[in-house]
Scaffold this motif. Structure first.
Motif, short mmCIF file in Angstrom:
data_model
loop_
_atom_site.label_atom_id
_atom_site.label_comp_id
_atom_site.label_asym_id
_atom_site.label_seq_id
_atom_site.Cartn_x
_atom_site.Cartn_y
_atom_site.Cartn_z
N LEU A 97 39.76 47.34 43.19
CA LEU A 97 40.28 46.48 44.25
C LEU A 97 39.13 46.23 45.22
O LEU A 97 38.51 47.19 45.68
CB LEU A 97 41.45 47.16 44.97
N ASP A 98 38.85 44.98 45.52
CA ASP A 98 37.73 44.67 46.39
C ASP A 98 38.09 44.63 47.87
O ASP A 98 37.23 44.36 48.70
CB ASP A 98 37.06 43.36 45.97
N ARG A 112 39.09 36.18 45.51
CA ARG A 112 37.91 35.36 45.21
C ARG A 112 37.14 35.93 44.02
O ARG A 112 36.69 35.21 43.14
CB ARG A 112 36.99 35.26 46.43
N MET A 113 37.03 37.27 43.97
CA MET A 113 36.23 37.91 42.93
C MET A 113 37.05 38.30 41.69
O MET A 113 36.49 38.51 40.63
CB MET A 113 35.55 39.15 43.49
N ARG A 114 38.37 38.41 41.84
CA ARG A 114 39.19 38.94 40.74
C ARG A 114 40.43 38.07 40.48
O ARG A 114 41.55 38.51 40.67
CB ARG A 114 39.62 40.37 41.05
N ASN A 148 41.82 47.22 36.24
CA ASN A 148 41.99 46.18 37.25
C ASN A 148 43.45 46.04 37.64
O ASN A 148 43.79 45.27 38.53
CB ASN A 148 41.40 44.85 36.79
N GLY A 149 44.34 46.76 36.96
CA GLY A 149 45.75 46.83 37.33
C GLY A 149 46.64 45.73 36.81
O GLY A 149 47.86 45.83 36.90
N GLY A 192 43.88 31.77 36.95
CA GLY A 192 43.06 31.32 38.07
C GLY A 192 43.58 31.71 39.44
O GLY A 192 42.92 31.48 40.44
N LYS A 193 44.77 32.28 39.49
CA LYS A 193 45.32 32.72 40.77
C LYS A 193 44.78 34.10 41.11
O LYS A 193 44.35 34.85 40.24
CB LYS A 193 46.84 32.75 40.72
#
Length: 173
Positions: free
Chosen positions: A41-42, A50-52, A18-19, A57-58
């Motif tokens: 990456l979405d 929003r998904m990752r 996920n980097g 939480g940021k």
């Protein structure tokens, strides 16, 4: 690697990341030891964030994109692909693919539908499926255009080898 020598084999490793924890040291290691790298990456920043989210939480987009670009550049743009997921929030997933290609410079792309319970807010609805079908048509036409213009992208769901037939496992069986 010592087992490779011992058994006269060559191991090919793949990593998916996920980097978030990538740094110069891990990028160098990955590019030395991994045959292929999958980068999660979405797409567009609001979709990805929003998904990752990160642990605080940021959103993760601003943290990971520069790291992904650095890793891919160090690989010479080879043996990687961007892997995203489209959901009810982004059935217009070509916008995400085109962002990754046009704005971020990635050419090896994969975008797959979410897999979740039907009552999950991310689940694709019957109305979304009609949009998704249109998106695959848009993508196919855009890929043909890019090919003609000399700057193609690879979309892994469209990879077909019409000359080699089925994969080796199917040919053998």
């Amino acid at each position: 690697r010592s087992l490779e020598k011992e058994h006269d084999k060559v191991f090919r490793f793949t990593i998916t990341t996920n980097g978030v924890l990538l740094n110069d040291e891990t990028i160098e290691y990955i590019n030395r030891e991994m045959s292929n790298v999958v980068l999660s990456l979405d797409g567009r920043q609001p979709v990805n964030d929003r998904m990752r989210p990160t642990v605080n939480g940021k959103g993760s987009y601003e943290v990971i994109v520069p790291k992904f670009q650095k890793l891919v550049a160090a690989r010479g743009g080879k043996d990687y692909y961007m892997r995203g997921t489209f959901t009810h929030a982004n059935p217009d997933f070509t916008k995400d693919l085109f962002h990754m290609a046009d704005d971020l410079g990635f050419t090896e792309l994969s975008m797959e539908p979410v897999v979740c319970a039907p009552d999950d807010p991310a689940a694709l609805t019957p109305e979304d499926i009609a949009i998704v079908k249109e998106q695959y048509e848009i993508l196919a036409k855009d890929m043909l255009r890019r090919e003609k213009e000399g700057h193609p992208i690879t979309f892994y769901h469209y990879m077909l080898d019409l000359t080699g037939g089925p994969c080796v496992y199917k040919r053998i069986s």
